[in-house]
Write a protein that holds these residues in place. Structure first.
Motif, PDB file in Angstrom:
ATOM      1  N   TRP A 259      13.029  70.243 -44.988  1.00 48.49           N
ATOM      2  CA  TRP A 259      14.384  69.950 -44.522  1.00 48.49           C
ATOM      3  C   TRP A 259      14.469  70.242 -43.032  1.00 48.49           C
ATOM      4  O   TRP A 259      14.104  71.326 -42.575  1.00 48.49           O
ATOM      5  CB  TRP A 259      15.396  70.795 -45.290  1.00 48.49           C
ATOM      6  N   LEU A 260      14.952  69.289 -42.261  1.00 47.79           N
ATOM      7  CA  LEU A 260      14.988  69.389 -40.807  1.00 47.79           C
ATOM      8  C   LEU A 260      16.304  69.976 -40.306  1.00 47.79           C
ATOM      9  O   LEU A 260      17.347  69.830 -40.949  1.00 47.79           O
ATOM     10  CB  LEU A 260      14.806  67.998 -40.181  1.00 47.79           C
ATOM     11  N   ASN A 261      16.241  70.587 -39.140  1.00 49.62           N
ATOM     12  CA  ASN A 261      17.454  70.971 -38.416  1.00 49.62           C
ATOM     13  C   ASN A 261      17.810  69.797 -37.506  1.00 49.62           C
ATOM     14  O   ASN A 261      17.225  69.613 -36.447  1.00 49.62           O
ATOM     15  CB  ASN A 261      17.204  72.233 -37.586  1.00 49.62           C
ATOM     16  N   GLN A 262      18.771  68.988 -37.929  1.00 51.40           N
ATOM     17  CA  GLN A 262      19.102  67.737 -37.249  1.00 51.40           C
ATOM     18  C   GLN A 262      20.157  67.972 -36.169  1.00 51.40           C
ATOM     19  O   GLN A 262      21.163  68.636 -36.397  1.00 51.40           O
ATOM     20  CB  GLN A 262      19.598  66.715 -38.276  1.00 51.40           C
ATOM     21  N   VAL A 263      19.928  67.379 -34.986  1.00 51.55           N
ATOM     22  CA  VAL A 263      20.819  67.642 -33.846  1.00 51.55           C
ATOM     23  C   VAL A 263      21.211  66.369 -33.099  1.00 51.55           C
ATOM     24  O   VAL A 263      21.637  66.419 -31.952  1.00 51.55           O
ATOM     25  CB  VAL A 263      20.169  68.648 -32.867  1.00 51.55           C
TER      26      VAL A 263
END
Length: 248
Positions: free
Chosen positions: A70-74
């Motif tokens: 799971w990515l830290n989306q920005v």
């Protein structure tokens, strides 16, 4: 709680049999309002135990390997190649050529974009809100593939062209990159506002980058309330997951 195929969507595209891809809906799951359903986002103030159970349920529905990252989306353009020893602080797309490695993004109006090559040896998924889309997250993802001309794309559920109201600055930002972006905006009934078509904007950028096969783009997360989460519609809400992997 549902455990049938209403809890996920399979892309309609001619992908090789080695490619497995799915996007969840909000149907099923154990989360309570306002996340009611199959919320897979662990950053939206839902009960962490409910999110963990929802992720386990979704994984079981689609027989997903336990390698999901799971990515830290920005809302930017960084792409991570999986598997990796150290996950970057943030990324808005994931790419892999490893069997059983799951690439994933979370959305609730932003556009999830699925990629695979015709050989069925490379896959990716990108989170394309308007900022990331304008900045080039799709092009950054395509740069990971050996041959862009052999890549096919499916555009997953996003806010539709009758609901995505934006200011003139958004239209100008896209047009400053490609003038043809003007075709993706129509005047809104609101003064000095525009209705933007994320699907068309994405297709324009993909075609310009050399992609010849683009599918999907026929849902609206905002108007299909029973099926999808929508941040713009509800504010505090859940997230859908878009996942893709190579099955060998």
């Amino acid at each position: 709680m549902s455990s049938d195929s209403s809890s996920y969507i399979c892309p309609t595209w001619p992908a090789p049999t080695s490619v497995r891809a799915y996007v969840s809906t909000r149907i099923g799951g154990v989360s309570n309002a306002p996340f009611d359903g199959l919320n897979l986002g662990d950053h939206v103030q839902d009960d962490p135990a409910a999110v963990r159970q929802n992720r386990q349920l979704f994984s079981s529905y689609i027989d997903m390997p336990n390698s999901v990252t799971w990515l830290n989306q920005v809302h930017e353009t960084d792409v991570v190649t999986l598997p990796c020893d150290v996950l970057p602080n943030s990324a808005d797309a994931a790419f892999s050529s490893s069997v059983k490695q799951v690439c994933a993004v979370l959305t609730a109006d932003c556009l999830p974009v699925f990629f695979c090559n015709q050989l069925g040896t490379q896959v990716a998924v990108a989170h394309a809100g308007w900022r990331g889309l304008c900045a080039g997250v799709l092009e950054s993802t395509l740069n990971q593939f050996d041959d862009v001309s052999q890549v096919m794309v499916w555009l997953g559920p996003a806010i539709g062209p009758t609901a995505f109201e934006v200011g003139g600055e958004v239209r100008e930002a896209f047009m400053s990159v490609r003038q043809e972006a003007r075709l993706a905006f129509t005047p809104s009934v609101e003064l000095e506002k525009w209705l933007g078509n994320l699907y068309l904007l994405a297709e324009q950028r993909l075609v310009a980058a050399g992609v010849t096969q683009v599918y999907g783009g026929d849902c609206c997360t905002f108007t299909e309330k029973e099926r999808f989460y929508s941040y713009r519609r509800d504010g505090k809400t859940g997230r859908m997951a878009s996942v893709i992997w190579l099955d060998g």
